[in-house]
Scaffold this active site. Sequence first.
Site, PDB file in Angstrom:
ATOM      1  N   ASP A  98     -46.082  11.327 -11.924  1.00 15.66           N
ATOM      2  CA  ASP A  98     -46.253  12.873 -11.619  1.00 15.66           C
ATOM      3  C   ASP A  98     -47.955  12.902 -11.450  1.00 15.66           C
ATOM      4  O   ASP A  98     -48.716  12.687 -12.381  1.00 15.66           O
ATOM      5  CB  ASP A  98     -45.766  13.718 -12.617  1.00 15.66           C
ATOM      6  CG  ASP A  98     -45.221  14.931 -12.001  1.00 15.66           C
ATOM      7  OD1 ASP A  98     -46.100  15.683 -11.451  1.00 15.66           O
ATOM      8  OD2 ASP A  98     -44.346  15.390 -12.398  1.00 15.66           O
ATOM      9  N   ASP A 194     -47.758  17.413  -7.927  1.00 13.83           N
ATOM     10  CA  ASP A 194     -47.653  18.798  -8.383  1.00 13.83           C
ATOM     11  C   ASP A 194     -48.366  19.847  -7.432  1.00 13.83           C
ATOM     12  O   ASP A 194     -49.430  19.773  -7.166  1.00 13.83           O
ATOM     13  CB  ASP A 194     -48.110  18.865 -10.012  1.00 13.83           C
ATOM     14  CG  ASP A 194     -47.799  19.954 -10.766  1.00 13.83           C
ATOM     15  OD1 ASP A 194     -46.697  20.268 -10.752  1.00 13.83           O
ATOM     16  OD2 ASP A 194     -48.829  20.727 -10.845  1.00 13.83           O
ATOM     17  N   GLU A 236     -45.095  18.781  -4.014  1.00 15.97           N
ATOM     18  CA  GLU A 236     -44.131  20.002  -4.321  1.00 15.97           C
ATOM     19  C   GLU A 236     -44.845  21.209  -3.523  1.00 15.97           C
ATOM     20  O   GLU A 236     -46.119  21.556  -3.757  1.00 15.97           O
ATOM     21  CB  GLU A 236     -44.391  20.367  -6.048  1.00 15.97           C
ATOM     22  CG  GLU A 236     -43.795  21.547  -6.556  1.00 15.97           C
ATOM     23  CD  GLU A 236     -44.048  22.046  -7.741  1.00 15.97           C
ATOM     24  OE1 GLU A 236     -43.302  22.824  -8.248  1.00 15.97           O
ATOM     25  OE2 GLU A 236     -45.358  21.653  -8.045  1.00 15.97           O
ATOM     26  N   HIS A 312     -37.169  20.299 -13.528  1.00 15.07           N
ATOM     27  CA  HIS A 312     -37.660  20.675 -14.997  1.00 15.07           C
ATOM     28  C   HIS A 312     -38.050  22.274 -14.965  1.00 15.07           C
ATOM     29  O   HIS A 312     -38.257  22.958 -16.109  1.00 15.07           O
ATOM     30  CB  HIS A 312     -38.707  19.774 -15.594  1.00 15.07           C
ATOM     31  CG  HIS A 312     -40.004  20.012 -14.670  1.00 15.07           C
ATOM     32  ND1 HIS A 312     -39.944  19.452 -13.443  1.00 15.07           N
ATOM     33  CD2 HIS A 312     -41.056  20.383 -14.940  1.00 15.07           C
ATOM     34  CE1 HIS A 312     -41.278  19.775 -12.952  1.00 15.07           C
ATOM     35  NE2 HIS A 312     -41.795  20.170 -13.797  1.00 15.07           N
ATOM     36  N   ASP A 313     -38.341  22.812 -13.732  1.00 13.00           N
ATOM     37  CA  ASP A 313     -38.747  24.327 -13.985  1.00 13.00           C
ATOM     38  C   ASP A 313     -37.483  25.238 -13.369  1.00 13.00           C
ATOM     39  O   ASP A 313     -37.817  26.589 -13.473  1.00 13.00           O
ATOM     40  CB  ASP A 313     -39.785  24.405 -12.615  1.00 13.00           C
ATOM     41  CG  ASP A 313     -41.014  23.727 -12.874  1.00 13.00           C
ATOM     42  OD1 ASP A 313     -41.522  23.590 -13.932  1.00 13.00           O
ATOM     43  OD2 ASP A 313     -41.597  23.446 -11.754  1.00 13.00           O
TER      44      ASP A 313
HETATM   45  O1  TEU Z   1     -44.623  23.867 -10.824  1.00 11.25           O
HETATM   46  C1  TEU Z   1     -45.322  24.687 -10.073  1.00 11.25           C
HETATM   47  C2  TEU Z   1     -45.064  26.303 -10.106  1.00 11.25           C
HETATM   48  O2  TEU Z   1     -45.481  26.898  -9.336  1.00 11.25           O
HETATM   49  C3  TEU Z   1     -43.951  26.558 -11.086  1.00 11.25           C
HETATM   50  O3  TEU Z   1     -44.625  27.096 -12.205  1.00 11.25           O
HETATM   51  C4  TEU Z   1     -43.129  27.387 -10.425  1.00 11.25           C
HETATM   52  O4  TEU Z   1     -43.336  28.235  -9.661  1.00 11.25           O
HETATM   53  C5  TEU Z   1     -42.262  28.111 -11.814  1.00 11.25           C
HETATM   54  O5  TEU Z   1     -42.015  27.025 -12.796  1.00 11.25           O
HETATM   55  C6  TEU Z   1     -41.102  28.593 -11.056  1.00 11.25           C
HETATM   56  O6  TEU Z   1     -40.937  29.899 -11.759  1.00 11.25           O
HETATM   57  C7  TEU Z   1     -45.429  22.678 -11.230  1.00 11.25           C
HETATM   58  C8  TEU Z   1     -44.720  22.057 -12.251  1.00 11.25           C
HETATM   59  O7  TEU Z   1     -43.688  21.726 -11.612  1.00 11.25           O
HETATM   60  C9  TEU Z   1     -44.603  22.861 -13.501  1.00 11.25           C
HETATM   61  O8  TEU Z   1     -43.883  22.389 -14.515  1.00 11.25           O
HETATM   62  C10 TEU Z   1     -46.229  23.366 -14.143  1.00 11.25           C
HETATM   63  O9  TEU Z   1     -46.122  24.130 -14.990  1.00 11.25           O
HETATM   64  C11 TEU Z   1     -46.800  23.967 -12.758  1.00 11.25           C
HETATM   65  O10 TEU Z   1     -46.754  23.039 -11.666  1.00 11.25           O
HETATM   66  C12 TEU Z   1     -48.180  23.467 -13.160  1.00 11.25           C
HETATM   67  O11 TEU Z   1     -48.801  22.287 -13.313  1.00 11.25           O
END
Ligand code: TEU
Length: 536
Positions: A98, A194, A236, A312-313
């Site tokens: 990542d 990311d 992403e 994971h989000d």
């Molecule tokens: O996620 C990007 C992000 O914008 C997320 O916060 C997402 O919008 C949100 O979870 C949905 O509601 C990435 C990673 O996948 C996330 O785990 C990180 O917290 C974020 O970036 C910051 O690095």
Amino acid sequence: MQKHWWHTATIYQIYPKSFMDADGDGVGDLQGIISKLDYLEKLGITAIWLSPVYQSPMDDNGYDISDYQAIADIFGDMTDMEELLSQANQRGIKIIMDLVVNHTSDEHAWFIEARENADSPERDYYIWRDEPNDLVSTFSGSAWEYDDKVGQYYLHLFGKKQPDLNWENEALRQKIYDMMNFWIDKGIGGFRMDVIDLLGKIPDQKIRENGPKLHDYLKEMNRASFGKHDLLTVGETWGATPEIAKQYSNPDNQELSMVFQFEHIGLQHKPDRPKWDYADGLDVPALKCIFNKWQTQLELGQGWNSLFWNNHDLPRVLSIWGDTGAYREKSAKALAILLHLMRGTPYIYQGEEIGMTNYPFEHLEQVEDIESLNYAAEALENGENIANIMDSIRVIGRDNARTPMQWSAENQAGFSSAAKTWLPVNPNYESINVAAALEDKNSIFYTYQALVKLRKEAQWLVDADFELIDTEEKVFAYKRYTDEETYLVVVNLSDQEQALKLTCPIKETIVANTDLDEVVTKQTLKPWDAFCVRTN
Ligand code: TEU
């Protein structure tokens, strides 16, 4: 079109804190992952996307990195990481790291130096302004934080402990590419990038995503690091349209292999509302339109899709769009069949292959996720009642994906020997776990295993064109066809029977979660019936 290994690969995402705890501290670790490689080999996946394992104060579970070239103590050390790489490679499994380079932790040596020393090169690695504007953080509140030492505000599009890097700074960019090469030299299989679409941000104009220099940076990154190797790179990109996705993933552009687009995920909340304002149920016609658009507009050779329901989000797909009751297994297989037979690279998120579900969060004290906690604090301040807040967190909060992997019916689901794990184990672990799934030849696991195998072997999954078929509202049906062959995929996305007109004879069954003879005789789909057949 040049063929790459990732055209026929299925990727498995691991969230290290929650996968397997080998040292009994209640948190997953690298030795834990190593101990489960045989399981992943059995599933058949080609690569693991490893969420961050770097040194980090873990304010955002590793998406706040304080040293890109060291491993967090809770996960192990560099020797463990090298062992993981070699043990995985021996099983034909690649490791995708990542890459979190939109921001660092505020505990990264660069930020510490930047704050302390106005003349240091590092000062300009971050984004400082005398006055904040009204940009807001994804994790609630202003995106600017005042720093006493510096006497200015720094930008943080995520948490306060995640200061944004200044990609305008050439020396910084070079440092990032050097770091990427450090990992490439260790033998990794690629990078998941990311929030890559934020690199070109212009905070003064309130441009966050898709800034004008974004693609220049990615081309430069490609030339300076992974371009010389056959690696998988996946960005992403929450704000991608098919047109934008082609910019990234058209091989002629020499940027990335593919991006994650989130248009279908947008259906989880009400239109133009924050994610917490979740939508009731799945809008199947809208889902069909979205996938049809992405499948047909990213033509072969001009772009490439990634396919996913979970990460994971996100909430567990069974809880938000599938069925967690009587049709749990059937709906899990149906959703898998729908997704994995489209064109693109499929991603499986840990636990998806055994049908894990959301956690029944009741109190804010059970919540760990910074996004959910910041949202709750802000909503409480605005007078929202806690029951509503908990309802949103329970349905859509990020911790749902992050509870420990359920390995067995033993204590702590076989995840850990600790009395308390960092997030609690879902109480349904006694019935939903890997050991039970492996024992049952009809389990969700074996449908995933079959789909992963098919992806490796069936050339049509790459080459065949996609055509959406007009059916009953809740039925998702499409054709994949080449000059020689036609495949039909039919999925009932509901717990109701649906009428179906099967006009072509079935030549071969590719995969099914139901008795196809019955479907054909009755011309009816039972709840969550799904299948793929070859019709010529
Ligand atoms: O996620 C990007 C992000 O914008 C997320 O916060 C997402 O919008 C949100 O979870 C949905 O509601 C990435 C990673 O996948 C996330 O785990 C990180 O917290 C974020 O970036 C910051 O690095």
